[in-house]
Write a protein that holds these residues in place. Structure first.
Motif, PDB file in Angstrom:
ATOM      1  N   ASN A 686       0.857  -1.191   0.000  1.00 59.03           N
ATOM      2  CA  ASN A 686       0.000   0.000   0.000  1.00 59.03           C
ATOM      3  C   ASN A 686       0.893   1.241   0.000  1.00 59.03           C
ATOM      4  O   ASN A 686       1.706   1.429   0.898  1.00 59.03           O
ATOM      5  CB  ASN A 686      -0.895  -0.010   1.236  1.00 59.03           C
ATOM      6  N   THR A 764     -11.185  -3.753  -7.084  1.00 55.81           N
ATOM      7  CA  THR A 764     -12.332  -3.306  -6.284  1.00 55.81           C
ATOM      8  C   THR A 764     -13.544  -4.170  -6.616  1.00 55.81           C
ATOM      9  O   THR A 764     -13.510  -5.007  -7.527  1.00 55.81           O
ATOM     10  CB  THR A 764     -12.657  -1.832  -6.575  1.00 55.81           C
ATOM     11  N   HIS A 769      -8.830  -1.524 -10.908  1.00 59.09           N
ATOM     12  CA  HIS A 769      -7.553  -1.700 -10.219  1.00 59.09           C
ATOM     13  C   HIS A 769      -7.324  -0.552  -9.234  1.00 59.09           C
ATOM     14  O   HIS A 769      -7.813   0.562  -9.431  1.00 59.09           O
ATOM     15  CB  HIS A 769      -6.395  -1.800 -11.210  1.00 59.09           C
ATOM     16  N   LYS A 770      -6.555  -0.839  -8.176  1.00 60.63           N
ATOM     17  CA  LYS A 770      -6.313   0.141  -7.107  1.00 60.63           C
ATOM     18  C   LYS A 770      -4.927   0.747  -7.293  1.00 60.63           C
ATOM     19  O   LYS A 770      -3.916   0.095  -7.048  1.00 60.63           O
ATOM     20  CB  LYS A 770      -6.390  -0.532  -5.738  1.00 60.63           C
ATOM     21  N   THR A 771      -4.893   2.013  -7.691  1.00 59.45           N
ATOM     22  CA  THR A 771      -3.594   2.638  -7.965  1.00 59.45           C
ATOM     23  C   THR A 771      -2.865   3.098  -6.712  1.00 59.45           C
ATOM     24  O   THR A 771      -1.776   3.668  -6.810  1.00 59.45           O
ATOM     25  CB  THR A 771      -3.767   3.833  -8.912  1.00 59.45           C
ATOM     26  N   ASP A 772      -3.447   2.872  -5.530  1.00 56.79           N
ATOM     27  CA  ASP A 772      -2.706   3.146  -4.301  1.00 56.79           C
ATOM     28  C   ASP A 772      -2.011   1.884  -3.786  1.00 56.79           C
ATOM     29  O   ASP A 772      -1.497   1.872  -2.677  1.00 56.79           O
ATOM     30  CB  ASP A 772      -3.612   3.749  -3.216  1.00 56.79           C
ATOM     31  N   GLY A 776      -1.969  -2.319  -8.523  1.00 50.84           N
ATOM     32  CA  GLY A 776      -2.710  -1.396  -9.378  1.00 50.84           C
ATOM     33  C   GLY A 776      -1.799  -0.669 -10.354  1.00 50.84           C
ATOM     34  O   GLY A 776      -2.187  -0.393 -11.498  1.00 50.84           O
TER      35      GLY A 776
END
Length: 983
Positions: A686, A764, A769-772, A776
């Protein structure tokens, strides 16, 4: 590093064939626009000049350089000339906090603070143990990033902090009362307008204010909705319901925002309150740390830069050089991106002097700074990437001479496919850096040119967690599969390195690979405590210290019964007879271990249990630790066990080179290294992960008891505290983004031939996609390249070529472990340096007058037993002499004419030097002071001699000159009988 430089110059100076030369030789030819003969000649000349001036050719860390400066100025700084550098500040801090807590009950003010804090923690359903919180806060003392902030608190007392605490408590109560009053007022105004709770969608608005009246003040529960947005848009009532007036809507929004500001102000105060007690005792912790350092002549490495900045930096550079005894004209600073602000500011005067002055030949000095801001991963230790970027961008220049900036365009480490992937990936990822300076750095810095190494491969693998699969197990399985695939192409285990973000993942992987017979080397496997033989030796010591502890006995028997068929019976039968078992089966008497030093005891145990047949690095390193503890802290078992418990998770052997094993290491440890094959699992960090981070926020000193700053926990709600708080939080967010990308950059640029990235398909609920998260970023890159396929889990760039054959493994030379056999009757050794050099101890012992020497250590009769025990442990006397010496000592101390001078309550000066008016040095054996009167005692052996009386008269004259009256002058003749002579 010196060897590498000298070897390269030697190699360059002996180049004959341009076909078989190092790639660096060709690059330097191209860069300097020289021909081969000229470069060869210059290399020879440079090598000759270095060898002829080798003392001036210095390579060291900045910390080592500052260490030398501090030693040079030790007297000026009022610190011991032979101070010990403390690297493990955690151990020092732990002892300081233990001392501080021990004072609870004696220091009334401190006791109240600590007790109140413990009770508050219990009320919050947290552990009452305050040492954990104090330890976390105490670590700020050793962190350069907090130095400037902590200096503002130096003059603050516990009373000042208690005053601030009262103010904060009062402000919290006022904020809560005001909030409840305002919320009640809003609800009344709603009723007065004839509106009911059912008129509002889901009753959200009235419930919001009702929560506040019920003392629900947490912003996370109050503002996790779209209420503010709806109020702003006028969407207040259900469809079909009409607002009483537009003014009413504006009033509701105003009241909502006013209460929101008040709630976040209360949260700010609560955040401050949560940190104020540990901060209150921070000065007290720092004082205890200083006391420990003074007692032990220690100085922590973290203090170096602060000391120089405060005490030395402003001295003229020539004066500093003169004190150092050498002067540097040319500076080369590598890895500059990790240089802290204080380190650089301390170097500026010396570097500036070299740049701005000329030598006798009219030549100026130089400074060569080399760094890569994309690899700045030590911000937590004071490293500042911005410092380097500002120098490169010409925004700052501490010198009068304008700098030249050069970019190194070519990557010499990796093969073409690895370079190509990293260029593309980090250019694509740079858009997620919200700071313009950082963004530009990644865009401009990832246009590296390829070298002559073609080919190579990069593979991106995304694991997908199923219902029955454990995520960690999936990562481990993929790592094993990757190792097997690489091995099929003739790559050896030692050519593979697995990079992990933290030790937890490293331990998991090491265990998993070991179970599958894949040899590994990791920080955990290198720990001395990972050796079962070392743990057995430690358990022997624990058993001596606590013989009734059944768990320790069980561990000892478990070790001894390894490989036995009747292991359970063996353990059961010997649980109550461990001393007899060790004596009968191994010839080791536990009582003997009590009477000798820990080192001798462990050496005896190693021999009796045959723990080392030829060589064992773990036991060798363990014995080094035992010896170091004995030399620095003492010879007792408890002393060693206390040290071991604090350090066992850090003490490790040095990793040998060329061992046929897969290396597992953290990214931070891998920085600056390179490996043919790199596997990077668990690649889903993260970016905004916070590990109990703290942030300093400004206060109004007029309303907060004179405090200008205060410490808070860094969390998202900080942005709502104030404009200044939001700005500091956002700056920290930008730095966290840079840190995360820099760590990723270091991980992905360690590979030479092949890079295997193992991430996960972390999406999600909407499939985005989660760019954090790192995953991602990888998915975003693949999507932008048009490569992402929903059901695809492996993406490969390039191909790893098969090696012709596996090269031979280097066999390591072993150093056998050999005990000293001190138990031989003929073996006698003097074990203390004081017995081997020209000292009073040597003089006394060599003449056989041991009584004389021992009397110099004794003040009263109660000292006899502990002093004899100490001398026995140190080897100054042998056990056969102990009883004889004790009887002789008692005959002196209990003599009817002398016992009065060995009673408790006397002020005793044994073997103390007196300097007379003429400068002559005298040293009486014993002076007993009572008030302003002194009794002089001298010990003699053999026959009486008139010179002995003259000696006592000279002592008496010296004491008289010092203002003392001389009561008695006594010579004690120590022969077969004890004969005192009163003069």
């Amino acid at each position: 590093m010196k060897t590498r430089i000298l070897d390269s110059l030697f190699e360059f100076g002996n180049v004959d064939d341009l076909v078989e030369v190092p790639p660096l030789f060709h690059e330097i030819l191209k860069e300097l626009e020289l021909d081969a003969p000229t470069l060869r000649q210059r290399s020879k000349e440079a090598l000759k000049e270095i060898l002829h001036n080798y003392a001036f050719f210095d390579i060291s860390t900045i910390d080592k350089f500052t260490h030398r400066i501090i030693r040079t100025f030790a007297k000026d700084l009022k610190i011991p000339q032979n101070f010990e550098v403390v690297l493990d500040t955690d151990l020092l801090l732990d002892e300081a906090i233990a001392r501080l807590v021990h004072k609870a009950g004696t220091d009334i003010e401190l006791t109240k603070v600590l007790l109140d804090f413990a009770l508050e923690k219990i009320d919050d359903d947290r552990s009452w143990d305050i040492t954990f919180d104090l330890f976390k806060m105490g670590k700020l003392i050793f962190r350069e990033n907090h130095t400037a902030h902590l200096e503002k608190l130096n003059g603050k007392s516990i009373e000042d902090f208690l005053g601030l605490k009262k103010i904060i408590v009062a402000k919290i109560k006022k904020a809560e009362l005001d909030a409840m009053e305002n919320a009640t007022s809003v609800l009344e105004s709603i009723r007065n307008e004839g509106l009911q709770d059912d008129d509002f969608p889901r009753q959200t608005l009235p419930n919001h204010f009702k929560k506040i009246t019920r003392k629900e003040f947490e912003p996370s529960r109050l503002y996790a909705n779209k209420l503010e947005e709806n109020l702003g848009e006028g969407n207040i009532l259900k469809a079909g319901k009409i607002l009483p007036s537009s003014e009413f809507a504006a009033k509701l929004l105003h009241s909502y925002l006013e209460l929101k500001e008040l709630m976040y102000y209360r949260s700010f105060l609560k955040n401050v309150y949560g940190n104020i007690v540990p901060l209150t005792v921070l000065n007290a912790i720092q004082k205890e740390v200083k006391n420990l350092q003074v007692e032990r002549d220690q100085l922590s490495i973290s203090e170096f830069n602060t000391l120089i900045s405060r005490e030395i930096k402003n001295q003229p550079a020539p004066f500093i050089y003169e004190r150092l005894g050498e002067k540097y004209r040319h500076y080369f600073i590598d890895e500059f991106q990790d240089t802290s602000t204080l380190q650089w500011n301390n170097l500026i005067p010396l570097v500036g002097n070299a740049l701005e002055s000329e030598d006798v030949q009219g030549k100026r000095g130089s400074v060569f700074l080399v760094g890569d801001a994309k690899q700045a991963i030590y911000r937590w230790r004071g490293g500042r990437a911005e410092q380097f970027l500002n120098l490169v961008g010409m925004e700052t220049n501490p010198f009068v001479i304008a700098p030249e900036t050069h970019n190194l365009p070519t990557n010499f480490r990796s093969n073409e496919e690895v370079i190509k992937f990293n260029n593309d990936f980090f250019t694509n990822t740079s858009i997620f850096l919200n700071n313009a300076l950082y963004n530009a750095m990644f865009v401009e810095g990832n246009q590296q040119h390829y070298n002559a190494k073609k080919g190579g491969t990069v593979q991106l693998t995304f694991i997908e967690k199923g219902e029955k699969n454990n995520k960690n197990e999936l990562y481990c399985e993929e790592v094993v599969a990757t190792i097997y695939r690489v091995a099929e192409k003739n790559y050896r285990h030692e050519e593979i390195c697995i990079l992990v973000r933290g030790n937890k993942e490293g331990v998991l992987l090491a265990d998993y690979l070991t179970q599958r017979q894949i040899p590994t080397i990791s920080s955990e496997s290198l720990l001395i405590n990972s050796s079962d033989k070392v743990r057995f030796l430690v358990n022997l010591m624990r058993h001596i210290d606590d013989p009734r502890n059944g768990e320790i006995i069980f561990d000892i028997l478990s070790f001894l019964s390894k490989g036995m068929q009747n292991r359970h019976s063996f353990i059961h039968d010997n649980l109550k007879r461990i001393p007899q078992l060790l004596k009968d089966d191994f010839g080791l008497e536990i009582e003997n271990l009590r009477r000798i030093s820990v080192y001798d005891g462990m050496e005896l145990a190693i021999k009796q249990f045959e723990l080392v047949s030829d060589s064992n690095a773990y036991i060798t390193y363990f014995m080094d630790v035992v010896l170091e503890v004995e030399q620095k802290e003492g010879t007792g078992i408890q002393t060693f066990l206390k040290h071991w418990e604090k350090k066992k998770e850090k003490l490790s052997i040095t990793a040998p080179e060329n061992v046929a094993a897969v290396r597992i290491m953290t990214i931070h440890k891998a920085k600056g290294l390179e490996f043919p094959i790199v596997i990077f699992p668990f690649a889903n960090e993260n970016i905004y992960k916070r590990m109990d981070k703290k942030l300093w926020l400004p206060l109004n000193p007029e309303t907060f008891n004179g405090f200008e700053e205060v410490l808070v926990n860094e969390k998202k709600e900080v942005t709502e505290y104030s404009h200044e708080a939001a700005q500091r939080f956002n700056e920290e967010e930008h730095r966290m983004e840079l840190d995360a990308l820099n760590v990723l950059y270091v991980a992905l640029t360690r590979a030479e031939k092949a890079l295997y990235i193992i991430s996960e398909k972390d999406l999600t609920s909407k499939g985005e996609h989660k760019t954090d998260f790192y995953s991602g970023l990888f998915i975003d890159y693949l999507k932008n390249k048009g490569l992402w396929v929903e059901n695809e889990s492996v993406y490969t760039f390039g191909e790893l070529e098969r090696k012709a054959s596996q090269e031979g493994i280097t066999h390591l030379e072993k150093i056998n472990f050999g005990p000293t056999y001190k138990d031989r009757a003929a073996f006698r050794i003097l074990t203390k340096s004081g017995m081997l050099w020209d000292t009073a101890r040597e003089d006394a012992l060599s003449k056989g007058n041991r009584i004389h020497f021992i009397l110099g250590l004794i003040e009263t009769e109660k000292d006899i037993n502990p002093i004899l025990s100490l001398l026995l442990r140190n080897g100054d006397i042998v056990s056969e002499e102990s009883d004889v010496l004790k009887a002789k000592l008692k005959s002196i101390l209990q003599h009817p004419d002398l016992s009065i001078y060995y009673k408790e309550g006397n002020i005793v000066k044994n073997e103390r030097e007196i300097i007379t008016k003429t400068g002559k040095t005298l040293r009486p054996d014993r002076i007993v002071l009572k008030g302003n009167y002194a009794t002089i005692i001298d010990y003699k052996t053999g026959k009486r001699n008139p010179k002995y009386k003259e000696q006592l008269y000279s002592y008496a004259d010296a004491l008289t000159d010092m203002g003392y009256g001389v009561d008695k002058k006594i010579i004690i003749y120590i022969n077969e009988e004890i004969v005192p002579e009163f003069i």
